[in-house]
Motif scaffolding. Structure first.
Motif, PDB file in Angstrom:
ATOM      1  N   LEU A  91      67.327  32.208  49.020  1.00 22.95           N
ATOM      2  CA  LEU A  91      67.227  30.753  49.137  1.00 22.95           C
ATOM      3  C   LEU A  91      68.353  30.197  49.994  1.00 22.95           C
ATOM      4  CD1 LEU A  91      66.191  29.724  45.486  1.00 22.95           C
ATOM      5  CD2 LEU A  91      64.727  30.276  47.441  1.00 22.95           C
ATOM      6  N   LYS A  92      69.523  30.849  49.929  1.00 25.77           N
ATOM      7  CA  LYS A  92      70.647  30.428  50.776  1.00 25.77           C
ATOM      8  C   LYS A  92      70.285  30.640  52.238  1.00 25.77           C
ATOM      9  CE  LYS A  92      74.752  30.744  47.880  1.00 25.77           C
ATOM     10  NZ  LYS A  92      75.699  31.688  47.275  1.00 25.77           N
ATOM     11  N   GLN A  93      69.675  31.795  52.486  1.00 31.60           N
ATOM     12  CA  GLN A  93      69.287  32.112  53.863  1.00 31.60           C
ATOM     13  C   GLN A  93      68.270  31.102  54.413  1.00 31.60           C
ATOM     14  OE1 GLN A  93      67.743  36.090  54.361  1.00 31.60           O
ATOM     15  NE2 GLN A  93      69.654  36.683  55.392  1.00 31.60           N
ATOM     16  N   ARG A  94      67.399  30.634  53.533  1.00 32.14           N
ATOM     17  CA  ARG A  94      66.420  29.620  53.952  1.00 32.14           C
ATOM     18  C   ARG A  94      67.053  28.235  54.072  1.00 32.14           C
ATOM     19  NH1 ARG A  94      60.761  31.185  51.607  1.00 32.14           N
ATOM     20  NH2 ARG A  94      61.140  33.299  50.884  1.00 32.14           N
ATOM     21  N   GLY A  95      68.290  28.117  53.565  1.00 33.40           N
ATOM     22  CA  GLY A  95      68.959  26.811  53.585  1.00 33.40           C
ATOM     23  C   GLY A  95      68.454  25.876  52.496  1.00 33.40           C
ATOM     24  N   TRP A  96      67.901  26.439  51.419  1.00 35.81           N
ATOM     25  CA  TRP A  96      67.341  25.613  50.337  1.00 35.81           C
ATOM     26  C   TRP A  96      68.367  25.315  49.248  1.00 35.81           C
ATOM     27  CZ3 TRP A  96      61.794  28.011  49.263  1.00 35.81           C
ATOM     28  CH2 TRP A  96      61.016  27.819  50.418  1.00 35.81           C
ATOM     29  N   VAL A  97      69.433  26.060  49.228  1.00 35.61           N
ATOM     30  CA  VAL A  97      70.499  25.750  48.238  1.00 35.61           C
ATOM     31  C   VAL A  97      71.833  25.696  48.975  1.00 35.61           C
ATOM     32  CG1 VAL A  97      69.469  26.652  46.139  1.00 35.61           C
ATOM     33  CG2 VAL A  97      70.673  28.226  47.645  1.00 35.61           C
TER      34      VAL A  97
END
Ligand code: PXG
Length: 484
Positions: free
Chosen positions: A478-484
């Protein structure tokens, strides 16, 4: 028998644990192809499954499964909330084989009966709360709830209250997939298909503190959620209400554990208006919550209890309804013929499996273990996951537990920032679980487990470590997706 290409052979794959030497290996692609060509799976987007191919389960032992690729999987969901004693119990297979040899089938219509059905009826009465002295057998939980619908309406008819036909249930409840079961259930997706619910069924909100308890203590919220029943009774007209049905803890809805104040208040309201109380124990029964039935734990005295799943640990299909004295006495004394039943009501082989399953639960003291040993340990370990940056809320009851994945945590549960439904974070997390050989379900962004009751303390540690690993991997993703 198997076609040549599907014949099992013995796995000698290096690195697979010794136990897997027993695991038959199949040609996965060939099975998937046949599966796509001919098998319509339950609750499935057929086209999507055909594109992706089904995972093929080939063996189970204790709390573990193996798929056709030889992958070992920890089953945190007991099959589908049912394999309470775990996989690979040879004494159940032996009991089934023996009964099949003696009498594989005979019906219970036309004044006939069979020995395992009688023995099981007596056993179920023995382990149920005292108001239950009778059982009606079905082939599944759905059929059990169809039986409830017909039985409570018949009960009120026999007493001369022809108007009392309405059954009140809850949104997001699951009571099966037959027409009556799906109508009693409160699943929007099911109601949207086939013109459900049928008339005479009403729904109230579910007692989910996480979703609806903002600004209240859990105890206050429990009373409020129960008051929705009284509101509905008054809106419908008390003289029209036959029964209320609920799962002690909602399973398929996402392990919704009501506050301790909820069920006693529901009981009080049912009593006040003389309404029958039906506990759907299909998941909660047979030890899952650390009592034989969830009703005992919740402090209620239902008039009817639906059961299925754990009664045979899923080894064979069997369900039914425990019928309390209040209803049974009327049906017996005033009823004449009750025009309802199934070919497989009291199936001798399924009943033989249930008897052996219950014997195992008793011999291994699994109910007591969940109540006082493994259940409290699971609670403590599962609660420790609340420290994870993705986890906003955690709760558990016996061997049912759930956690909510959130975008931003808060000490005040209702101030957690949630992901959007479109992000489907629960499914992302479930993907990591499967990838790491752990079955944990996603209901929206709530991750849930209901492991086999035979799970040991060491295995609980193994499961919690796997869950933690998958939460870490989900967070990194999720960090990689920029969601968190
Ligand atoms: N009542 C309850 C509480 C259930 O959980 C049924 C009735 C119906 O039982 P049968 O034997 O007819 O399936 C159930 C079944 C899920 C899921 O996605 C849960 C169930 C069935 C299928 C899927 O969690 N529970």
């Amino acid at each position: 028998m198997y076609s040549d290409s599907l014949k099992p052979s013995i796995s000698l794959v290096a690195g697979v644990r010794q136990i897997a030497a027993k695991t038959p290996v199949f040609d996965t692609r060939a099975i998937q192809k046949l599966d796509s060509a001919h098998y319509l799976h339950p609750f499935t987007d057929f086209k999507q499954l055909n594109e992706q191919g089904a995972r093929v389960m080939v063996r189970g032992e204790g709390i573990y499964l193996w798929d056709s690729e030889g992958k070992k999987i920890l089953d945190g969901m007991s099959g589908l909330w049912c394999v309470n004693v775990g996989y690979g119990r040879t004494s159940i297979s032996e009991a089934v084989y023996k009964q099949m040899e003696i009498l594989p089938f005979y019906n219970s219509f036309f004044n006939t009966t069979n020995v395992p059905a009688v023995e099981l009826a007596a056993k179920l009465v023995e382990i149920s709360p005292p108001q239950f002295n009778h059982v009606f057998f079905t082939g599944s939980g759905s059929e059990g709830n169809d039986t409830n619908l017909r039985m409570v309406r018949r009960y009120w008819d026999l007493l001369g209250y022809k108007e009392r036909h309405v059954i009140i249930s809850r949104h997001n409840a699951y009571h099966g997939s037959t027409v009556a079961g799906a109508s009693l259930g409160g699943m929007e997706g099911m109601h949207a298909q086939g013109g459900l619910p049928i008339p005479g069924i009403e729904h109230i909100g579910q007692p989910s503190y996480f979703e609806s308890g903002r600004g209240k203590t859990e105890a206050e919220f429990g009373i409020e959620a129960a008051s929705w029943l009284e509101e509905k009774i008054l809106a419908v007209g008390a003289e029209k209400v036959a029964a209320f049905i609920g799962e002690p803890v909602q399973g398929a809805g996402g392990v919704i554990i009501p506050p301790a104040t909820y069920w006693p208040e529901i009981q009080r309201i049912c009593d006040k208006y003389g309404i029958l109380l039906i506990a759907d124990e299909v998941i909660c029964g047979f030890g899952r919550l650390g009592a034989w039935f969830g009703s005992e734990l919740m402090g209620i005295k239902p008039d009817l209890m639906t059961f299925a799943k754990g009664v045979t640990s899923g080894y064979l299909p069997l369900g039914g309804v425990m019928v309390g004295d209040r209803v049974a006495n009327v049906l017996i004394d005033k009823g004449g013929d009750f025009n309802h039943g199934f070919t497989y009501s009291g199936h001798p082989v399924a009943c033989a499996a249930a008897l052996e399953n219950i014997r195992i639960i008793e011999q291994e003291k699994l109910v007591k273990k969940v109540a006082s040993e493994t259940g409290p340990y699971l609670k403590q370990q599962f609660a420790s996951l609340a420290a994870h940056p993705l986890v906003g809320y955690v709760d558990s009851c016996g061997f049912m537990a759930g956690l909510n994945l959130v975008k931003e945590k808060s000490n005040v549960v209702h101030d957690c920032v949630l992901f959007t439904p479109e992000q489907n974070v629960g499914m992302i997390c479930r993907g990591y679980m499967f990838g790491n050989g752990m079955i944990m379900r996603a209901v929206g962004d709530r991750m849930i487990i209901a492991p086999p009751l035979c799970m040991s303390v060491v295995q609980i540690d193994e499961m919690i470590a796997l869950i933690r690993l998958c939460l870490d991997q989900t967070l990194a993703d999720l960090k990689q997706r920029g969601w968190v």
